[in-house]
Write an enzyme that holds these catalytic residues in place. Sequence first.
Site, PDB file in Angstrom:
ATOM      1  N   HIS A   1       0.789  -1.273  -0.059  1.00 25.33           N
ATOM      2  CA  HIS A   1      -0.135  -0.055  -0.080  1.00 25.33           C
ATOM      3  C   HIS A   1       0.902   1.179   0.017  1.00 25.33           C
ATOM      4  O   HIS A   1       1.790   1.199   0.848  1.00 25.33           O
ATOM      5  CB  HIS A   1      -0.857   0.056   1.151  1.00 25.33           C
ATOM      6  CG  HIS A   1      -2.021   0.853   1.063  1.00 25.33           C
ATOM      7  ND1 HIS A   1      -1.978   2.216   0.883  1.00 25.33           N
ATOM      8  CD2 HIS A   1      -3.376   0.628   0.886  1.00 25.33           C
ATOM      9  CE1 HIS A   1      -3.036   2.747   0.950  1.00 25.33           C
ATOM     10  NE2 HIS A   1      -4.097   1.857   0.937  1.00 25.33           N
TER      11      HIS A   1
ATOM     12  N   ARG B   1      -4.892  -5.895  -5.899  1.00 25.86           N
ATOM     13  CA  ARG B   1      -6.514  -5.297  -5.567  1.00 25.86           C
ATOM     14  C   ARG B   1      -6.495  -3.856  -5.539  1.00 25.86           C
ATOM     15  O   ARG B   1      -5.734  -3.083  -5.117  1.00 25.86           O
ATOM     16  CB  ARG B   1      -6.776  -5.690  -4.018  1.00 25.86           C
ATOM     17  CG  ARG B   1      -7.935  -5.285  -3.426  1.00 25.86           C
ATOM     18  CD  ARG B   1      -8.517  -5.950  -2.221  1.00 25.86           C
ATOM     19  NE  ARG B   1      -7.956  -5.289  -1.080  1.00 25.86           N
ATOM     20  CZ  ARG B   1      -7.820  -4.165  -0.549  1.00 25.86           C
ATOM     21  NH1 ARG B   1      -8.749  -3.225  -1.129  1.00 25.86           N
ATOM     22  NH2 ARG B   1      -7.201  -3.701   0.349  1.00 25.86           N
TER      23      ARG B   1
ATOM     24  N   ARG C   1      -2.590   0.865  -6.607  1.00 24.94           N
ATOM     25  CA  ARG C   1      -1.467   0.657  -5.430  1.00 24.94           C
ATOM     26  C   ARG C   1      -0.335   0.240  -5.856  1.00 24.94           C
ATOM     27  O   ARG C   1       0.708   0.655  -5.313  1.00 24.94           O
ATOM     28  CB  ARG C   1      -2.110   0.056  -4.263  1.00 24.94           C
ATOM     29  CG  ARG C   1      -3.352   0.542  -3.680  1.00 24.94           C
ATOM     30  CD  ARG C   1      -4.022  -0.187  -2.832  1.00 24.94           C
ATOM     31  NE  ARG C   1      -5.059   0.520  -1.891  1.00 24.94           N
ATOM     32  CZ  ARG C   1      -5.936  -0.284  -1.199  1.00 24.94           C
ATOM     33  NH1 ARG C   1      -5.708  -1.436  -0.798  1.00 24.94           N
ATOM     34  NH2 ARG C   1      -6.830   0.632  -0.362  1.00 24.94           N
TER      35      ARG C   1
END
Length: 667
Positions: A266, A465, A337
């Site tokens: 992240h 994701r 990300r």
Amino acid sequence: MVLENKVPQGKLADKWTSYKSSMPLVAPNNKRRLEVIVVGTGLAGAAAAASLGELGYQVKCFTFHDSPRRAHSIAAQGGINAAKNYQNDGDSVHRLFYDTIKGGDYRSREANVHRLAEVSRDIIDQCVAQGVPFAREYGGLLANRSFGGVQVSRTFYAKGQTGQQLLIGAYSALSRQISLGTVKMYNRHEMLDVVKIDGKARGIIARNLLTGELERHAAHCVVLCTGGYGNVYYLSTNAMTCNVSAGWRAVRRGALMANPCYTQIHPTCIPVSGEYQSKLTLMSESLRNDGRVWVPKNLDDAKAIREGSKTALDIPEEDRDYYLERRYPAFGNLVPRDVASRAAKVACDDGFGVNPTGLAVYLDFAAAIERYGRSAANTKGMDPDKTSKETIIQMGEAVVENKYGNLFQMYEKITGENPYKMPMKIFPAVHYTMGGLWVDYNLETNVPGLFCCGEANFSDHGANRLGASALMQGLADGYFVLPYTVGTFLADEIRTPAFNPNAPEFKEVENDVSNRLNTLMNIKGNQSVESFHRRLGKIVWENCGMSRNEEGLKKGIETIKALREEFYKDVFVPGSADEFNPELEKAARVADFMELGEIMMHDALDRKESCGGHFREEYATEEGEAKRDDGNYTYVSAWSWSDDGNHQLHKEELQFDNVELKTRSYK
């Protein structure tokens, strides 16, 4: 082993609707005779247990927390995606499906992702009915904001507390079923193994964490909703108790671990500040809606900032490199990300880092504060051009506080810096794992009767994701998918009587668990469990972190093997196994992490391409972007463990009939 994904035939947009209309059902009077074990009480687990209880099944639900509300889903901040198109900006089920496939770098199963996009719309209605306090526009309609990797606003949110509010909603549904007696709750119980009878999952062995007693629990099927394995890196944004043991014990009983090398880094985490840290704190991706990421253009300025002779405020606008806006003009600060994280790493590797360690970039809200302040002045009938800058800033800060106040407060408490006045410092950190147990379209593993939901499975996110999709998947699986698909297994079990926990299979597995715990207790070495975990995390981060290469992965595998050998010779676990013993809990989890770390590196070594969160340095474009190899690696890697090191790779080939495979571009 042939992996049957059990994806139904027909057009993609019709598969789920048609399947629900034709799948086997269990009559209400038969559901009351069937028992289901649900392990985990996060969004997926709480939603699944509540929904199965509401349907009439007899549910046993387990959490190692003192309350289901302590599950790590509570830490999610920014929002949950849904294709409602409330903003009338062109969103649709197909667009959410496409963005998710593209964001995952074309390494996810089309049918599962489309189903996720379809049911996303129902999730919001469900949560509103539960009283989840989503943010609303002036007129009362639910508000939306954007997240990385998309060009529409589809993220519903409750300030920076979305996960907490959603979990309270799921917990209320779960509590209702507990009060009705359809769900029996086992707090402070940790699952330590799966029990199979005639090849099917029929129960678990759990440890009462308060007394140390091992317990046998039987059911007709088992559902694992136990989250991700990011803590294999030691430092991550996960809670310190997050672990892989439930899933890994299932692997040791024959389940397959799919895509374990796919780890999400992240980009907006508070940077590491010292060796003393045991976890990292995330700043929500929602901040990238309004924050601009930059570093100084000049190395001398970056060096001066690191040395403390300059601050961000001393760097004029023309000497700032807003590198995401420069490199990816179409998406700017809202690139996915993995892209944002690698770009930050490149900036810091080139010497432009802005904290003493050189591992930080700026996330600056000055422009947003001024923009919001001018807008607020307009709404009050004030001419922004004739209003003092101090007043504009004050009004703008009030707007930002209303949107992100708790996040700004958290940042200031941790760092001691006021983010309204000084840009935040951020750096990438381990956050989420796209890998997990392999499951078919029914969310059933290759072990019959063993289901897996939420982050614990691999199914929806491919190699990366998109932000705000974790909460979407957890609730989709728990509320709207598993309650249907579990019936495909249980429809054949209505004549199967309840299982006896005194059966030989239960005794044998309990004995295995007892021996494993006693082995750890009896080593009586000199090093703490924590010290081994920290060393493991560094090995995995350095060799299988934000970037990987063949030499590092091979070295990492051998280093982990040596560390595991040392662990079993010199770890020290105080106390005894038959009492409250947090160190024993950690020891068992770290032992599993060591085996998982090895499998992760084997998977990364096998995948000779770069895709999403898996970045092999040997496979990059001239511009430093990920370079996929669709001809050879368009498959799901599903691994079985072998004690002799000969771990077996099984492949599920991915088919793309509805999207064109092409290089991701956010420029």
